[in-house]
Design an enzyme around this catalytic site. Structure first.
Site, PDB file in Angstrom:
ATOM      1  N   CYS A 160       0.879  -1.198   0.060  1.00 20.65           N
ATOM      2  CA  CYS A 160      -0.023   0.050  -0.149  1.00 20.65           C
ATOM      3  C   CYS A 160       0.709   1.281  -0.001  1.00 20.65           C
ATOM      4  CB  CYS A 160      -0.940  -0.040   1.129  1.00 20.65           C
ATOM      5  SG  CYS A 160      -2.456   1.037   0.990  1.00 20.65           S
ATOM      6  N   ASP A 192      -2.707  -9.140   3.414  1.00 20.82           N
ATOM      7  CA  ASP A 192      -2.888  -9.708   4.542  1.00 20.82           C
ATOM      8  C   ASP A 192      -4.428  -9.606   4.876  1.00 20.82           C
ATOM      9  OD1 ASP A 192      -2.006  -6.929   4.300  1.00 20.82           O
ATOM     10  OD2 ASP A 192      -3.048  -6.864   6.391  1.00 20.82           O
ATOM     11  N   HIS A 238      -3.952  -4.952  -0.046  1.00 20.40           N
ATOM     12  CA  HIS A 238      -3.573  -5.594   1.336  1.00 20.40           C
ATOM     13  C   HIS A 238      -3.769  -7.071   1.089  1.00 20.40           C
ATOM     14  CE1 HIS A 238      -3.602  -1.927   3.691  1.00 20.40           C
ATOM     15  NE2 HIS A 238      -4.429  -1.530   2.673  1.00 20.40           N
TER      16      HIS A 238
END
Length: 359
Positions: free
Chosen positions: A246, A333, A331
């Protein structure tokens, strides 16, 4: 209690108060997430922003101990069509209303979030204020227009002191620009020994730790407001493997001569399709950013575009042609969102192994 949402262009939305009581001013944005409101609110990438949830009901499963992405959220406010006054879930510890009161974040329900989102998509993000219905609106609009939004957002959310997250595997330095805890979770699952450092850490400090790799995290705001990080990246690339997420992706691009720009309304949600250029693989991704890398400014001798957004063709990932370094705009994650991108953490592990074997 009746409260008002004021937009910079003069638009007024009327709703009901929940959460904390203070009047606030911030940049108003929207997220298309259908779930994961706790992770969204506690994501430091929303620093200084008033979050509009497009999903019609928010708060029905409450707030729990497991889904924090930061301990102290710094978003300015929460806007919903309807908030659930009762929460039903086996992990629930408190309602969304109670949570916002504890964190000092005001909310408004009863807003036509569809109309608000259509306006933001048409006009773009803008300044907004949450105020009491009894306030002097002329004064409030004057205050809103005069407010200058802060530029030191990363400094507000980054850790001020280094701290460890011990493990028994690879030594990874995590440069905190406003990190989500889920990044630490994914690295810890892979047994990494983590050292989290402030955003303004020097390259010398990082290299003195002899890391196996460096993670550049997500964070809020304009990447050009963090020039010290750009200089740090220029000095460490080629000396240690790098993985950026990001804001870390944008900073890495700037460090290699590319430019960034502010998007009209950004990407915020859990359903953004991203295509891997080499394979054509499509991953559905979690995203939260208002700036992007300008494709036309990327030097093809330095960086290779690895991922693009299917809907608008914006740059979603790059890889350095000469150094062990890669980044993505989304993202991987998740938290909240699909887990399609988790393989990138494994690729980071493999990159560190390969780099170690070459030396």
């Amino acid at each position: 209690m009746k409260r008002l949402l004021l937009l910079e262009d003069g638009t007024i939305f009327e709703g009901k108060a929940f959460g904390a009581e203070p009047d606030v001013v911030g940049e108003i944005v929207f997220t298309t997430s259908m779930t994961g409101y706790q992770e969204t609110i506690t994501d430091q990438s929303f620093n200084g922003q008033i979050i509009t949830f497009t999903y019609p009901m928010v708060g029905n499963y409450g707030v729990n101990r497991d889904d924090y992405e930061s301990i102290t959220p710094t978003c300015k406010g929460v806007i919903v069509k309807e908030h659930a006054r009762l929460a039903s879930n086996w992990r629930n510890q408190m309602t969304l209303d109670e949570f916002l009161k504890r964190k000092g974040i005001p909310g408004i329900s009863g807003i036509d979030t569809r109309a608000l989102t259509r306006k933001l998509r048409s006009v773009g993000t803008m300044k907004a204020a949450i105020v009491d219905a009894e306030d002097d609106l002329t004064h409030e609009f004057d205050q809103l227009k005069a407010t200058v939004l802060p530029k030191n957002q990363v400094a507000q959310v980054s850790t001020t002191k280094a701290y460890p997250s011990p493990g028994i595997g690879k030594n990874v330095v995590v440069v905190d620009f406003g990190l989500k805890h889920s990044i630490l979770r994914e690295l810890s699952k892979r047994h990494c020994n983590l050292t989290v450092l402030p955003y303004n850490t020097t390259a010398e400090t990082i290299l003195e730790l002899s890391p196996d790799g460096v993670m550049l995290t997500n964070g809020p705001g304009d990447p050009k407001d963090v020039p010290e990080a750009i200089e740090m990246i220029q000095k460490i690339q080629g000396k240690v493997p790098i993985f950026g997420i990001c804001l870390g992706h944008q900073l890495f691009a700037l460090a290699n001569g590319a430019d960034t720009y502010k998007m009209k309304f950004g990407h915020r949600g859990l359903n953004h399709p991203v295509r891997e250029v080499a394979t054509g693989r499509i991953d559905f991704t979690s995203q939260n950013h208002g700036f992007a890398v300008d494709e036309s400014t990327i030097d093809p001798e330095k960086l290779m575009i690895t991922h693009v957004e299917v809907n608008d063709e914006t740059v979603e990932g790059v890889k350095h042609r000469h150094f062990p370094a890669f980044t993505v705009q989304y993202h991987p994650d998740a938290a909240p969102g699909p887990h399609d991108g988790l393989h990138l953490f494994d690729e980071f592990m493999e990159l560190m192994d390969a780099w170690k074997e070459q030396r």
